[in-house]
Design a protein around this motif. Sequence first.
Motif, PDB file in Angstrom:
ATOM      1  N   GLU A 188       0.819  -1.212   0.000  1.00  0.00           N
ATOM      2  CA  GLU A 188       0.000   0.000   0.000  1.00  0.00           C
ATOM      3  C   GLU A 188       0.854   1.264   0.000  1.00  0.00           C
ATOM      4  N   LEU A 189       2.079   1.175   0.530  1.00  0.00           N
ATOM      5  CA  LEU A 189       2.984   2.325   0.475  1.00  0.00           C
ATOM      6  C   LEU A 189       3.509   2.545  -0.941  1.00  0.00           C
ATOM      7  N   ILE A 190       3.746   1.447  -1.652  1.00  0.00           N
ATOM      8  CA  ILE A 190       4.171   1.557  -3.049  1.00  0.00           C
ATOM      9  C   ILE A 190       3.109   2.281  -3.861  1.00  0.00           C
ATOM     10  N   GLU A 191       1.843   1.958  -3.578  1.00  0.00           N
ATOM     11  CA  GLU A 191       0.736   2.540  -4.323  1.00  0.00           C
ATOM     12  C   GLU A 191       0.229   3.854  -3.720  1.00  0.00           C
ATOM     13  N   SER A 192       0.846   4.302  -2.649  1.00  0.00           N
ATOM     14  CA  SER A 192       0.420   5.533  -1.992  1.00  0.00           C
ATOM     15  C   SER A 192       0.600   6.731  -2.907  1.00  0.00           C
ATOM     16  N   GLU A 193      -0.260   7.741  -2.744  1.00  0.00           N
ATOM     17  CA  GLU A 193      -0.149   8.957  -3.537  1.00  0.00           C
ATOM     18  C   GLU A 193       1.129   9.719  -3.224  1.00  0.00           C
ATOM     19  N   ARG A 194       1.764   9.409  -2.101  1.00  0.00           N
ATOM     20  CA  ARG A 194       3.027  10.055  -1.735  1.00  0.00           C
ATOM     21  C   ARG A 194       4.236   9.294  -2.270  1.00  0.00           C
ATOM     22  N   SER A 195       4.009   8.125  -2.837  1.00  0.00           N
ATOM     23  CA  SER A 195       5.107   7.328  -3.367  1.00  0.00           C
ATOM     24  C   SER A 195       5.721   8.007  -4.592  1.00  0.00           C
ATOM     25  N   ILE A 196       7.038   7.945  -4.704  1.00  0.00           N
ATOM     26  CA  ILE A 196       7.716   8.553  -5.852  1.00  0.00           C
ATOM     27  C   ILE A 196       8.507   7.522  -6.645  1.00  0.00           C
ATOM     28  N   ILE A 197       8.176   6.236  -6.473  1.00  0.00           N
ATOM     29  CA  ILE A 197       8.984   5.204  -7.138  1.00  0.00           C
ATOM     30  C   ILE A 197       8.829   5.249  -8.656  1.00  0.00           C
ATOM     31  N   TYR A 198       7.627   5.576  -9.142  1.00  0.00           N
ATOM     32  CA  TYR A 198       7.460   5.644 -10.595  1.00  0.00           C
ATOM     33  C   TYR A 198       8.024   6.946 -11.151  1.00  0.00           C
ATOM     34  N   GLN A 199       7.994   7.982 -10.366  1.00  0.00           N
ATOM     35  CA  GLN A 199       8.665   9.227 -10.740  1.00  0.00           C
ATOM     36  C   GLN A 199      10.158   8.976 -10.886  1.00  0.00           C
ATOM     37  N   GLN A 200      10.715   8.234  -9.939  1.00  0.00           N
ATOM     38  CA  GLN A 200      12.135   7.888  -9.994  1.00  0.00           C
ATOM     39  C   GLN A 200      12.433   7.017 -11.208  1.00  0.00           C
ATOM     40  N   ALA A 201      11.542   6.055 -11.491  1.00  0.00           N
ATOM     41  CA  ALA A 201      11.760   5.171 -12.633  1.00  0.00           C
ATOM     42  C   ALA A 201      11.731   5.956 -13.946  1.00  0.00           C
ATOM     43  N   GLU A 202      10.805   6.896 -14.073  1.00  0.00           N
ATOM     44  CA  GLU A 202      10.755   7.742 -15.266  1.00  0.00           C
ATOM     45  C   GLU A 202      12.031   8.564 -15.408  1.00  0.00           C
ATOM     46  N   ASN A 203      12.566   9.006 -14.284  1.00  0.00           N
ATOM     47  CA  ASN A 203      13.751   9.859 -14.319  1.00  0.00           C
ATOM     48  C   ASN A 203      14.988   9.146 -14.827  1.00  0.00           C
ATOM     49  N   ARG A 204      14.939   7.807 -14.892  1.00  0.00           N
ATOM     50  CA  ARG A 204      16.059   7.093 -15.507  1.00  0.00           C
ATOM     51  C   ARG A 204      16.322   7.631 -16.908  1.00  0.00           C
ATOM     52  N   MET A 205      15.266   7.819 -17.694  1.00  0.00           N
ATOM     53  CA  MET A 205      15.443   8.295 -19.063  1.00  0.00           C
ATOM     54  C   MET A 205      15.997   9.718 -19.091  1.00  0.00           C
ATOM     55  N   HIS A 206      15.453  10.593 -18.276  1.00  0.00           N
ATOM     56  CA  HIS A 206      15.870  12.000 -18.319  1.00  0.00           C
ATOM     57  C   HIS A 206      17.325  12.172 -17.877  1.00  0.00           C
ATOM     58  N   VAL A 207      17.699  11.476 -16.822  1.00  0.00           N
ATOM     59  CA  VAL A 207      19.073  11.631 -16.322  1.00  0.00           C
ATOM     60  C   VAL A 207      20.063  10.943 -17.259  1.00  0.00           C
ATOM     61  N   GLN A 208      19.632   9.889 -17.939  1.00  0.00           N
ATOM     62  CA  GLN A 208      20.519   9.240 -18.904  1.00  0.00           C
ATOM     63  C   GLN A 208      20.672  10.071 -20.181  1.00  0.00           C
ATOM     64  N   LYS A 209      19.645  10.838 -20.514  1.00  0.00           N
ATOM     65  CA  LYS A 209      19.825  11.829 -21.573  1.00  0.00           C
ATOM     66  C   LYS A 209      20.928  12.812 -21.183  1.00  0.00           C
ATOM     67  N   ALA A 210      20.870  13.275 -19.944  1.00  0.00           N
ATOM     68  CA  ALA A 210      21.878  14.215 -19.459  1.00  0.00           C
ATOM     69  C   ALA A 210      23.268  13.596 -19.486  1.00  0.00           C
ATOM     70  N   LEU A 211      23.361  12.330 -19.096  1.00  0.00           N
ATOM     71  CA  LEU A 211      24.643  11.627 -19.102  1.00  0.00           C
ATOM     72  C   LEU A 211      25.184  11.506 -20.519  1.00  0.00           C
ATOM     73  N   LEU A 212      24.326  11.162 -21.462  1.00  0.00           N
ATOM     74  CA  LEU A 212      24.756  11.055 -22.855  1.00  0.00           C
ATOM     75  C   LEU A 212      25.261  12.399 -23.377  1.00  0.00           C
ATOM     76  N   LEU A 213      24.533  13.465 -23.062  1.00  0.00           N
ATOM     77  CA  LEU A 213      24.970  14.792 -23.490  1.00  0.00           C
ATOM     78  C   LEU A 213      26.324  15.154 -22.874  1.00  0.00           C
ATOM     79  N   HIS A 214      26.487  14.832 -21.605  1.00  0.00           N
ATOM     80  CA  HIS A 214      27.738  15.119 -20.899  1.00  0.00           C
ATOM     81  C   HIS A 214      28.927  14.434 -21.590  1.00  0.00           C
ATOM     82  N   LEU A 215      28.707  13.207 -22.057  1.00  0.00           N
ATOM     83  CA  LEU A 215      29.793  12.430 -22.658  1.00  0.00           C
ATOM     84  C   LEU A 215      30.009  12.745 -24.123  1.00  0.00           C
ATOM     85  N   LEU A 216      28.976  13.180 -24.814  1.00  0.00           N
ATOM     86  CA  LEU A 216      29.085  13.378 -26.268  1.00  0.00           C
ATOM     87  C   LEU A 216      29.470  14.799 -26.661  1.00  0.00           C
ATOM     88  N   ARG A 217      29.365  15.738 -25.728  1.00  0.00           N
ATOM     89  CA  ARG A 217      29.717  17.122 -26.054  1.00  0.00           C
ATOM     90  C   ARG A 217      31.218  17.325 -26.027  1.00  0.00           C
TER      91      ARG A 217
END
Length: 232
Positions: A203-232
């Motif tokens: 029930e904590l995983i599914e709680s409205e205060r849970s940020i686990i799916y927000q964190q999972a989505e952020n994998r893509m955004h932060v990896q975009k940043a990592l790719l830019l950091h390495l390719l520039r």
Amino acid sequence: MTNVPSLGLVIKKSPEQFYEACRRKGLLMLFQKTSTRTSLSFQSGINQMGGYSVVMDWDSSNFSLSPIRYEARYASRNCDVIMARLKKHADLLELARYSTVPVINGCCDKYHPCQALADLMTIYEVSGTFSGLCLAYVGVHNNVANSLVAGCMTLGIKLLLVTPILNSPSWDEELMQTAYRSGYVEKVDQLSPIHPGFEIEEELIESERSIIYQQAENRMHVQKALLLHLLR
């Protein structure tokens, strides 16, 4: 690398500004272990920034037959960056040593830096700062724990490790000795006032205060940043 989580937030808020940031840049994705989040987030990330990805299965390629140093020299001539999800950290180090392009550790037995970057980005997104924070990691001492240790030391975040079980292949003695000396990392026996023997409920995983799916989505955004950091 300390700017990668904050750059990830910029990309998340204004993705259209980065649609051509990796135009025609090639990402080789080398998998020795199965994946959902790493595979999907890296492929989506590079494609959304105008680049492309090539997925290669370790066991279906000559990496499973030929010494890594030979395959790395050839593979890196066909791409701009490599993301490798391998079983052994030693193999990843050898790949990086002989590659002529940057190599991203997509997970190995000792480290999972992409996961830690997403964790740190999410912490910054929620709290608005890294200053004065105290993070508690509860669970098995594994590759994720090691990466959080390294990240928290770099950013000056206090980290409490509640890790009664050790995944032996993940242990990095040099890292942990450095961490304990830094004053940012502390090993504690149990959480307080949480009762021993209890962990997170569904029930904590599914709680409205849970940020686990927000964190999972952020994998893509932060990896975009990592790719830019390495390719520039």
